[in-house]
Design an enzyme around this catalytic site. Structure first.
Site, PDB file in Angstrom:
ATOM      1  N   CYS A  48      33.585 -14.791  19.970  1.00  0.00           N
ATOM      2  CA  CYS A  48      32.337 -15.347  20.478  1.00  0.00           C
ATOM      3  C   CYS A  48      31.679 -16.284  19.456  1.00  0.00           C
ATOM      4  CB  CYS A  48      31.416 -14.210  20.902  1.00  0.00           C
ATOM      5  SG  CYS A  48      30.057 -14.687  21.974  1.00  0.00           S
ATOM      6  N   HIS A  49      30.582 -15.850  18.827  1.00  0.00           N
ATOM      7  CA  HIS A  49      29.906 -16.646  17.796  1.00  0.00           C
ATOM      8  C   HIS A  49      30.468 -16.369  16.396  1.00  0.00           C
ATOM      9  CE1 HIS A  49      26.957 -17.073  21.039  1.00  0.00           C
ATOM     10  NE2 HIS A  49      26.467 -18.106  20.380  1.00  0.00           N
TER      11      HIS A  49
END
Length: 173
Positions: free
Chosen positions: A104-105
């Site tokens: 994800c991030h």
């Protein structure tokens, strides 16, 4: 063979992006060490579903003591990349060509460490332009494996593929 996996984590992580991969890695016999600023603290996921005790403070760990690094997503990587200790810790794994698992991030920490130029990777939709600007060959797929080192995924829905490839990389490392 069991691997020692460092996990850099702070408050506001995406709950399942830690808990699901952590369970899969532990079930496969790997040892996880959650690293934050202060040992004994507890970090809380952004959804309030997971409260994770910190095993070790960043000032007392060395990358050479671990076989791999995991960077769960959510807001945690963005918060951690403001702290040079976490940036350098992450960079050391990339430089040593040890497995790095980022979802994800999670790649935000690797962007700040300037370690992604020329690599294949993916990430959450909102950081795609950041990845491209960092020199990444961006691939919009559920999981992207770059060489025998880097595993990236986009979002919680991709966790089964992320876990599969993370376990495969660790098995062969």
């Amino acid at each position: 063979m069991s691997k020692k996996v460092a996990v850099v984590l702070t408050d506001m992580f995406e709950d399942v992006e830690y808990t699901d991969p952590a369970d899969a890695l532990k079930d496969a016999g790997h040892e996880l060490t959650v690293i934050e600023k202060k040992k004994g603290d507890t970090v809380t996921g952004k959804n309030g579903e997971a409260e994770i005790p910190v095993d070790a403070p960043i000032d007392e760990v060395k990358p050479e003591d671990f076989d791999a690094l995991m960077i769960p997503g959510g807001f945690s990587p963005d918060i951690l990349r403001a702290d040079e200790r976490f940036v350098q810790f992450s960079k050391a794994f990339m430089d040593a060509k040890k497995p790095v698992l980022a979802i994800c991030h999670g790649p935000q920490l690797l962007i700040t460490a300037k370690t992604l130029d020329g690599r294949k990777a993916t990430g959450y939709k909102s950081i795609q332009v950041d990845l491209v600007n960092a020199g990444v060959d961006f691939i919009d797929e559920e999981v992207v494996v770059c060489g025998d080192q880097l595993v990236t995924s986009r979002e919680p829905d991709d966790i089964p593929a992320f876990n599969r490839e993370a376990l495969n990389i660790l098995e062969n490392a």
